[in-house]
Every structure is written in structure tokens, then in C-alpha cells.
Design a protein around this motif. Sequence first.
Motif, short mmCIF file in Angstrom:
data_model
loop_
_atom_site.label_atom_id
_atom_site.label_comp_id
_atom_site.label_asym_id
_atom_site.label_seq_id
_atom_site.Cartn_x
_atom_site.Cartn_y
_atom_site.Cartn_z
N UNK A 1 30.84 33.41 -17.86
CA UNK A 1 31.53 32.42 -18.68
C UNK A 1 32.89 32.95 -19.12
N UNK A 2 33.77 31.99 -19.38
CA UNK A 2 35.11 32.32 -19.86
C UNK A 2 35.59 31.20 -20.77
N UNK A 3 36.46 31.56 -21.69
CA UNK A 3 36.99 30.60 -22.66
C UNK A 3 38.50 30.74 -22.73
N UNK A 4 39.19 29.61 -22.75
CA UNK A 4 40.65 29.61 -22.91
C UNK A 4 41.05 29.69 -24.37
N UNK A 5 40.07 29.65 -25.29
CA UNK A 5 40.37 29.71 -26.71
C UNK A 5 40.43 31.15 -27.17
N UNK A 6 41.40 31.51 -28.00
CA UNK A 6 41.35 32.83 -28.64
C UNK A 6 40.08 32.98 -29.46
N UNK A 7 39.60 34.20 -29.59
CA UNK A 7 38.38 34.42 -30.34
C UNK A 7 38.61 34.11 -31.82
N UNK A 8 37.67 33.36 -32.43
CA UNK A 8 37.80 33.02 -33.84
C UNK A 8 38.93 32.06 -34.14
N UNK A 9 39.26 31.19 -33.18
CA UNK A 9 40.39 30.29 -33.35
C UNK A 9 40.07 29.06 -34.18
N UNK A 10 38.78 28.82 -34.47
CA UNK A 10 38.42 27.63 -35.24
C UNK A 10 38.42 26.36 -34.43
N UNK A 11 38.32 26.49 -33.10
CA UNK A 11 38.35 25.32 -32.20
C UNK A 11 36.97 24.94 -31.68
N UNK A 12 35.93 25.56 -32.22
CA UNK A 12 34.58 25.22 -31.80
C UNK A 12 34.22 25.75 -30.43
#
Length: 333
Positions: free
Chosen positions: A97-108
Motif C-alpha cells: 500500500x501507498x498513500x499520497x497524503x503526508x502522514x498525520x495530514x488530517x485528510x482521513x
Amino acid sequence: MTGSAVRATAHCRVDLAGGTLDIWPLGLLHAPACTVNLAVDVAVTVEMAPREHGYAYASERAEGVVEDAAALAADLETALLGVVVGALGLPPVTVRWRSASPRGAGLGASSALTVALLAAGRRLLGLEAIEPERLAALARDLEARLMGLPTGMQDHLPALLGGALALHHEPGGLAVERLDFDLERLGASLHLFYTGVSHFSAGNNWRIVRARLDGDPAVTAALARIAESAAALAAALRAGRLAEAGRLVGEEWRARRTLAPGISTPEIEAILAATTAAGAWGGKACGAGGGGCVAVLAPPERRAEVAAAGQAAGGRRLAAAPTAHGLQLFPAI
């Protein structure tokens, strides 16, 4: 195991107003209450495939192979995967898995990941698709089990459905309304800045829930103002009144930042002050605050000035446009 390798993509969300009210029973205590949010094209992607033995995993931060779901659940980096594997009874799999969101960004992003893991796992098991609200409830409950704290559903439904949503908190459950708004027009006014400070939402949320249930007058009044702002924001979006919507996002934040110490931070306020001075209509921290991202709505003709102001105030601008795409499942390449 009946399926072959599968890939699931879910998107993060920007919460515009009414967050925290999705944690039962807060929304019921401030009727009529709703939460307004927006799926954005910041994607979380999961690839899952059967294997003979053990559970292999790989993310941006960790990789390895363990024998069972208990070993996954015992490691902070794989605990969520372990909870999903255990809940579904998944036999040995490889999961990336991978996420384009920074960690702890508050974007769910963690909730989008939960949704994607559940959907991919159910597909591999050959289970029939279930209603989005049921899958969102399952994801919420697994996260609550993992954290040992109450959680809501507002992060999961944009990941499942996409678009702009108003989640109405009614006796008996949520009523989900898709707001019929021009997403491209909304995207021309939306800015997202990362403060560089990771946040932890569950702790703030639990303090707010406990204070409200104890009858704290300041928290009760602030949640009432948040509920009013969210209802007015949903009406403004239905009518296409974007400047009013931006102002209401700012009103919601002025109430939200009084809910608990630490929700507002100097980094958040610096970005909001700078973008307001550059002509923005309004903005707020995403999620429970305390860091993470700041969402700002501004006139399209002030886009360059607002973007520059937010960055000059210390925000890292994220490319994030509204998306109508909900959960997507494909055969893995």
C-alpha cells in the motif's frame, strides 16, 4: 481464497464543516446536524494477492513477512492491516500500500486505507459487494477497536463515494446526501497547505466527546455553532454560493478552535491569517487540528496570491482537486 490479485484505490477527504459531530452521539445532541466534506484526488492504493504461507507487506515505511494476523496487529506499522486480516479471516496474502497524503495530514488517509483494505480483502474472498454505509460502519468499528477510542464515519464515506457530501446525523443512522455542486468550480477555489506538523485526531476527539457528555457549557456552545455553520454551508453549496461557503468554513473554524487546547496551532493560524490577507474567503484546519493540513477557499481570480501567501507563511501546498471518483477496484497489474 477465490480471487486473484486485486488493486483498490480510495481517496482522502477535506472536511469543510461539521466534523466531530459524526462521532456518536454528538450529532444527535445538536439536531439537525450534518457533516460536509469533499473527496480529493489524494489517493490511497492497496494491492493484495494470495500467497502460500505467511503475510507479506510493503509500504513506504516498512516491509516484511510474518506468520499470522496477530503478528501484524502487534506492530504499529501493520496494526491496521492486522485488524482487517483478522476481521475478514483472510488467509495468507501479500499486501502493498501507498498513500499520497503526508502522514498525520488530517485528510482521513488511514480511513481511506481501511476502506481499501476491506474492499480488496472482500474481493479476494469472493464476497458480494455491500452497501457503502455498511462498509463504512465496519471500517469505523475496526478503527475504534484498534485505537480503543470512539470514531466517526465521515472519513470513510468520501473514500467510498467520492464527490461533495452532506452526512446528516439522524436517529437510526446516517442519511447521505450527495451535494450537486460543480466540482471543477469548487476546485478552482480550493487550496490545501500542509503545516509540516503531524497530528493525532483520536485524542482530541475523545476529549471533546467526554466534555460534551459531561455537559461542558463552552464545548456544548461551540458544537452548536459548528452544527449551524455546517447546515448553512450545505445550503450554500446546494445553491452554488461559493463565497458564502468560504465564509462559513471560516466561521466553523472559529468555533472549532475553542473546543480543546491544541486544536489551533501557530502554524495553522499563520497560514489562515496570510491567506485571508491575500483575499481568501475563509479556511480551517482539516480533521481534528493540532497540525496537519489547512484548507482554504478563495476567489479563483486570487488563486496565485493566496497560494503564494500560504507558502510564505510556512505551508507546503498540496496538489488536491475535488474528485467524483469513489472506491475503485481493479485486477492488480
